[in-house]
Design a protein around this motif. Structure first.
Motif, PDB file in Angstrom:
ATOM      1  N   GLY A 101       1.354   5.064  -9.043  1.00 23.20           N
ATOM      2  CA  GLY A 101       0.207   6.062 -10.054  1.00 23.20           C
ATOM      3  C   GLY A 101       0.918   6.835 -10.675  1.00 23.20           C
ATOM      4  O   GLY A 101       0.626   7.886 -11.722  1.00 23.20           O
ATOM      5  N   LYS A 142      -7.272   6.550 -10.732  1.00 24.83           N
ATOM      6  CA  LYS A 142      -7.770   5.334  -8.982  1.00 24.83           C
ATOM      7  C   LYS A 142      -6.754   5.095  -9.005  1.00 24.83           C
ATOM      8  O   LYS A 142      -7.179   4.977  -7.609  1.00 24.83           O
ATOM      9  CB  LYS A 142      -7.454   3.779 -10.296  1.00 24.83           C
ATOM     10  CG  LYS A 142      -8.668   3.896 -11.421  1.00 24.83           C
ATOM     11  CD  LYS A 142      -9.041   2.358 -11.585  1.00 24.83           C
ATOM     12  CE  LYS A 142     -10.015   2.874 -13.294  1.00 24.83           C
ATOM     13  NZ  LYS A 142      -9.806   1.039 -13.624  1.00 24.83           N
ATOM     14  N   LEU A 143      -5.609   5.384  -8.526  1.00 26.71           N
ATOM     15  CA  LEU A 143      -4.411   5.390  -7.519  1.00 26.71           C
ATOM     16  C   LEU A 143      -4.746   6.114  -6.355  1.00 26.71           C
ATOM     17  O   LEU A 143      -4.132   6.183  -5.938  1.00 26.71           O
ATOM     18  CB  LEU A 143      -3.103   4.763  -8.282  1.00 26.71           C
ATOM     19  CG  LEU A 143      -3.468   3.080  -8.238  1.00 26.71           C
ATOM     20  CD1 LEU A 143      -1.595   2.722  -9.140  1.00 26.71           C
ATOM     21  CD2 LEU A 143      -3.782   2.111  -7.163  1.00 26.71           C
ATOM     22  N   ASN A 144      -4.723   7.672  -7.603  1.00 25.87           N
ATOM     23  CA  ASN A 144      -4.273   8.780  -7.074  1.00 25.87           C
ATOM     24  C   ASN A 144      -5.516  10.016  -7.470  1.00 25.87           C
ATOM     25  O   ASN A 144      -5.786  10.951  -7.885  1.00 25.87           O
ATOM     26  CB  ASN A 144      -2.727   9.418  -7.177  1.00 25.87           C
ATOM     27  CG  ASN A 144      -2.145   9.031  -6.587  1.00 25.87           C
ATOM     28  OD1 ASN A 144      -1.787   8.673  -6.241  1.00 25.87           O
ATOM     29  ND2 ASN A 144      -1.190   9.401  -7.742  1.00 25.87           N
ATOM     30  N   LEU A 186       1.426   2.308  -3.640  1.00 26.91           N
ATOM     31  CA  LEU A 186       0.287   2.739  -4.750  1.00 26.91           C
ATOM     32  C   LEU A 186       0.953   4.685  -5.472  1.00 26.91           C
ATOM     33  O   LEU A 186       0.155   3.608  -6.656  1.00 26.91           O
ATOM     34  CB  LEU A 186      -0.663   2.964  -3.873  1.00 26.91           C
ATOM     35  CG  LEU A 186      -1.400   1.628  -3.519  1.00 26.91           C
ATOM     36  CD1 LEU A 186      -2.842   1.409  -2.375  1.00 26.91           C
ATOM     37  CD2 LEU A 186      -0.702  -0.116  -4.362  1.00 26.91           C
ATOM     38  N   HIS A 187       0.972   5.178  -5.018  1.00 26.57           N
ATOM     39  CA  HIS A 187       1.213   6.394  -4.876  1.00 26.57           C
ATOM     40  C   HIS A 187       2.221   6.187  -6.254  1.00 26.57           C
ATOM     41  O   HIS A 187       2.230   6.866  -7.359  1.00 26.57           O
ATOM     42  CB  HIS A 187       1.416   7.616  -4.033  1.00 26.57           C
ATOM     43  CG  HIS A 187       2.717   7.589  -3.339  1.00 26.57           C
ATOM     44  ND1 HIS A 187       3.412   6.676  -2.745  1.00 26.57           N
ATOM     45  CD2 HIS A 187       3.808   8.101  -3.539  1.00 26.57           C
ATOM     46  CE1 HIS A 187       4.383   6.622  -2.176  1.00 26.57           C
ATOM     47  NE2 HIS A 187       5.225   7.949  -2.675  1.00 26.57           N
ATOM     48  N   SER A 205      -3.569   6.124 -13.101  1.00 30.63           N
ATOM     49  CA  SER A 205      -3.064   6.786 -12.314  1.00 30.63           C
ATOM     50  C   SER A 205      -4.299   7.389 -11.636  1.00 30.63           C
ATOM     51  O   SER A 205      -3.925   7.906 -10.149  1.00 30.63           O
ATOM     52  CB  SER A 205      -1.975   8.077 -13.510  1.00 30.63           C
ATOM     53  OG  SER A 205      -1.943   8.912 -12.462  1.00 30.63           O
ATOM     54  N   THR A 246       0.837  -0.675  -0.055  1.00 33.26           N
ATOM     55  CA  THR A 246       0.297   0.130  -0.360  1.00 33.26           C
ATOM     56  C   THR A 246       0.988   1.158  -0.099  1.00 33.26           C
ATOM     57  O   THR A 246       0.499   2.217  -0.745  1.00 33.26           O
ATOM     58  CB  THR A 246      -1.139   0.106   0.938  1.00 33.26           C
ATOM     59  OG1 THR A 246      -1.537  -0.601   0.805  1.00 33.26           O
ATOM     60  CG2 THR A 246      -1.772   0.828   1.287  1.00 33.26           C
TER      61      THR A 246
END
Length: 124
Positions: free
Chosen positions: A47, A90-92, A43-44, A88, A40
């Motif tokens: 992204g 969705k993740l950020n 994730l950024h 991108s 986790t």
């Protein structure tokens, strides 16, 4: 990772999936939580990498179009760029840069001439 050795994360996920199949739900949850706690925080970065990929695809395509006098290259590149920007977002979801790139891409793709196959179909 088809030809490479499985990563520790691949092994962890396989274990969690096996535990789930074996109906060891608590064990599956614990293994999944360990994996998520490790992944986790990254994730950024995924992204940002997706945003950078989308930008790279679009910049190269725009440069190719300028060099060719406006000829639109393979339209698949737009789908690839869109998928990268979508990942991108969705993740950020609050990333202003991604939102800006998606807006620019929407505008740009509306300005493109139709594919040759659509033009040819009009004459049939």
């Amino acid at each position: 990772m088809s030809s490479e050795e499985p990563s520790d994360h691949d092994i962890q996920l396989s274990l969690a999936e096996r535990l789930l199949e074996e109906k060891d739900f608590f064990g599956a949850v614990q293994e999944s939580e360990k994996l998520l706690s490790e992944l986790t925080p990254h994730l950024h970065l995924i992204g940002r990498a997706a945003l950078t990929k989308g930008r790279g695809l679009m910049c190269k395509t725009m440069g190719d179009m300028v060099k060719s006098g406006g000829i639109v290259p393979d339209r698949d590149v737009f789908a690839q760029a869109w998928a990268a920007f979508d990942l991108s977002q969705k993740l950020n979801p609050n990333c202003a840069e991604t939102k800006k790139e998606l807006g620019k891409m929407q505008w740009f793709t509306r300005m493109l001439p139709p594919p040759k196959s659509e033009i040819a179909a009009d004459f049939d």
